[in-house]
Design a protein around this motif. Structure first.
Motif, PDB file in Angstrom:
ATOM      1  N   GLU A 388      -4.087   2.053   4.883  1.00 51.85           N
ATOM      2  CA  GLU A 388      -4.618   1.985   3.520  1.00 51.85           C
ATOM      3  C   GLU A 388      -6.028   2.569   3.564  1.00 51.85           C
ATOM      4  OE1 GLU A 388      -5.080  -1.162  -0.201  1.00 51.85           O
ATOM      5  OE2 GLU A 388      -4.695  -1.886   1.834  1.00 51.85           O
ATOM      6  N   LEU A 416      -2.737   6.107   0.750  1.00 52.88           N
ATOM      7  CA  LEU A 416      -2.043   5.642   1.947  1.00 52.88           C
ATOM      8  C   LEU A 416      -1.775   6.817   2.874  1.00 52.88           C
ATOM      9  CD1 LEU A 416       0.661   3.377   0.234  1.00 52.88           C
ATOM     10  CD2 LEU A 416      -1.402   2.581   1.380  1.00 52.88           C
ATOM     11  N   LEU A 441      -0.327  -4.448   0.233  1.00 54.80           N
ATOM     12  CA  LEU A 441       0.431  -3.965   1.384  1.00 54.80           C
ATOM     13  C   LEU A 441       0.877  -5.143   2.245  1.00 54.80           C
ATOM     14  CD1 LEU A 441      -1.386  -0.735   2.605  1.00 54.80           C
ATOM     15  CD2 LEU A 441       0.758  -0.946   1.382  1.00 54.80           C
TER      16      LEU A 441
END
Length: 696
Positions: A388, A416, A441
């Motif tokens: 991320e 990402l 996430l």
């Protein structure tokens, strides 16, 4: 005069409820495994369908027996649903172990029996006897109170971490019992059952079915293997939200119209039109659908993704050449982006100087490579983690103090980074843009992205392998052609060498000079043919046509057997076959030359040309060393296999390929020490056709 049945509202509301409960009951019964709690729930659903159907029947003919049947099913269904909640609260084992555990079931049984015996009258039938209405409605009211209390206890006693499993059930049954509580309390207070409340009761009870279905899907220990289509649930949620919104706008429009005076109608019309325009815009927005999908997954489903649907969609996007053009690289970006609801991304693949950006959709162009030993590539290769980008900038310690490259650190739209790993090898990586909605996430998103990344890497690796294979085949074809050309050049050089050796003795002979000029002309012609073949490919330039084999054989004898002894000819002058003169000359010349080269003593070579049925036959027989059956079977017609020390093993292979390409065949009979016979069979044609071909 009574209205037709299809104009009676109660028929439609209770009919809808009967169909809904029946459909839900069929769905549960198909996945029922016989467990006690699920049996009570299934019984309650089936009884609800029978209650609604009998109520619809009463709305048609007002028969007292139909009303009594409807009341009986109503009591039994409420008792079954309450019993289901009681079993969830106490469990069957607790009820059988402790005598005090029987108090609630006994109370439920007594109330249900009273309600069955007494019943309750239809709408507008209570005013005649106050005691009667009080006695009739009290058990039903008590059942509603008991059901609502049981639902409240179930929700309260469930640990907070597990309430997600029972909340749809509590809301659904709680709404069902709440409606009945208000319905029977109103009837008890005003001494009459309100007809409008009764007509709406079927529809109101059916609205609890989706919540009951969600609860059954979340609690597999009830042994209901129920699964809901996410697309259907998403569509239903969107329609329900739109309906509630439009209903609110309609109410607001009515208020504006009522209190707006002279401007009321105008303002109300503009308000409704603006509301419809807003709904159309919101529904068509992918961002809105993404947010709605997140809300539905968070509050109604046990998992964020329907893995079957996700994988089918991912595979379809990868394989569909109409998606993002026909380029596989672009399709890979789109397929990975759909997993996290983003439309932008860039694909990086390994090249000679590192990883290069080979495709981008809505991302900035990057020209510098990312080296294989760089921090980013090394991290992705060794960990296989999804990065991320915002978190890596904010807290590099979570990613082992990863230092992002300059091109990535300056990219504000990067969200990402997904590694593309195939057999523990980093094929490349994809930089995805920021998702349309805020995305956490968690393990589910990360696992799906990693798996999709491996699948994408497999597709890309396969495409690269296919491209390399095609390139290898091109080189193979070129190398094969080069081998054929080199072999033919070797034969042409041998002819020139033979001519030079004979020139020392016969250079003053006019006949030799004539033959020498013919040989040189033939060599020049053959070399020009080889140049043309190199430009056009392995196959001959023109199509097969009738060829006089006698003419070809005579030319072969002149060129290949000049100055040699032991050659015997038996040639039929009327044999023609389909082919190419120069290629057939090479085939026959190669067989004759091989025959001489296989003989160590006194040569004896027989060259025969004849016809048999629809075939033209060319036979070359020698008294050479011969070949074993294994060599003929396994190696003779394979390239680069030869019994001669200076042989290349190309001529026989080329001859075999050509003869088969024009519909012929080559047969070999050979034994060690006894010589060999090569028999070439070609498609025969007639002389008349040859003459017709020659006419200009």
């Amino acid at each position: 005069m009574q209205s037709p049945w299809y104009l009676i509202p109660a028929v439609w509301t209770f009919g809808f409820a009967a169909a809904a409960f029946a459909g839900f009951g069929v769905l549960l019964s198909l996945r029922w495994r016989g467990e006690a709690r699920s049996s009570l729930l299934l019984t309650g659903i089936v009884l609800s369908a029978l209650w609604a159907a009998s109520a619809a029947g009463y709305a048609v003919n007002h028969a007292p027996a139909m009303w009594r049947t409807s009341v009986s099913f109503d009591v039994l269904r409420l008792a079954a649903l309450i019993g289901f909640v009681v079993l969830l609260l106490r469990g069957e084992a607790a009820i059988t172990r402790r005598p005090s555990g029987w108090s609630v079931p006994i109370m439920l049984g007594v109330l249900a029996l009273m309600a069955l015996v007494i019943g309750y009258p239809p709408p507008a039938a209570l005013e005649s006897n106050g005691q009667s209405h009080l006695l009739a409605l009290t058990p039903m009211l008590m059942l509603s109170v008991m059901g609502l209390a049981s639902v409240e206890q179930l929700y309260r006693r469930t640990p907070e971490a597990l309430r997600w499993n029972v909340s749809p059930l509590c809301f659904g049954l709680g709404a069902l019992f709440t409606y009945d509580l208000v319905f029977f309390a109103d009837a008890l207070l005003f001494r009459t059952i309100d007809a409008d409340w009764w007509r709406a009761r079927g529809m109101a009870q059916a609205l609890a079915i989706p919540l009951l279905g969600i609860a059954a899907a979340r609690n597999r220990e009830w042994t209901f293997d129920v699964a809901f289509s996410r697309s259907l649930l998403l569509g239903s949620t969107a329609v329900a939200a739109a309906a509630i919104y439009l209903l609110g706008i309609s109410v607001l429009g009515f208020i504006v119209r009522f209190f707006g005076g002279q401007w009321g109608t105008t303002l109300a019309t503009a308000l409704v039109f603006g509301a419809l325009l807003f709904v159309a815009f919101v529904v068509s927005s992918r961002t809105f659908r993404s947010k709605l999908r997140v809300v539905v997954a968070k509050h109604f489903l046990s998992r964020r993704y329907d893995y079957r649907e996700e994988w089918l969609k991912f595979t379809r996007l990868i394989a569909d050449t109409q998606t993002a053009g026909s380029a596989l690289n672009a399709r890979c970006i789109v397929a990975l982006g759909e997993v996290v609801e983003t439309a932008s991304g860039a694909l990086w693949l390994r090249r000679a100087d590192g990883y290069r950006q080979v495709e981008r959709l809505g991302q900035p162009e990057v020209n510098e490579p990312e080296h294989e030993d760089g921090d980013l590539a090394t991290f992705l290769r060794t960990t296989g983690w999804v990065i991320e980008v915002a978190e890596a900038r904010r807290d590099p310690a979570k990613y082992r103090n990863l230092r992002l490259p300059a091109w990535l650190a300056s990219n504000a739209s990067a969200g990402l980074i997904v590694p593309l790993t195939a057999t523990d090898d980093l094929v490349g990586f994809v930089v995805l843009g920021k998702p349309r909605v805020s995305l956490t996430l968690d393990w589910e998103v990360l696992d799906l992205l990693k798996t999709a990344g491996r699948q994408t890497a497999g597709h890309l690796a396969q495409a690269q392998a296919t491209e390399a294979l095609l390139e290898s085949r091109k080189f193979e074809s070129f190398n094969r052609m080069s081998a054929f050309v080199v072999h033919d050049l070797k034969n042409l050089v041998a002819q020139l060498q033979l001519m030079l050796r004979n020139a020392e003795r016969h250079h003053a002979n006019p006949e030799f000079q004539k033959d020498m000029l013919g040989t040189v002309g033939h060599v020049v012609h053959r070399m020009n043919q080889l140049m043309l073949q190199l430009r056009s490919g392995e196959q001959p330039v023109d199509r097969p046509h009738p060829v006089d084999l006698a003419v070809v054989v005579k030319r072969v004898v002149t060129v290949r057997a000049a100055g040699r002894t032991g050659l015997r000819l038996d040639v039929n002058e009327c044999v023609t076959a389909l082919g190419h003169e120069d290629r057939l000359e090479r085939v026959i010349g190669h067989l004759v030359q091989n025959a001489y080269e296989s003989i160590s003593g006194q040569p004896q070579v027989d060259l025969r040309v004849f016809q048999r049925d629809n075939q033209a036959i060319i036979e070359v027989q020698d008294n050479g060393a011969g070949m074993t059956a294994e060599f003929v079977r396994d190696r003779l017609f394979k390239p680069f296999s030869s019994t001669k020390q200076a042989g290349m093993g190309i001529g026989t292979f080329e001859s075999h390929q050509y003869v088969h390409s024009i519909g012929g065949s080559i047969e070999v009979v050979s034994r060690p020490g006894e010589g060999s016979t090569f028999r070439v069979s070609l498609v025969r044609t007639d002389v008349a056709k040859l003459a017709a071909e020659a006419v200009p």
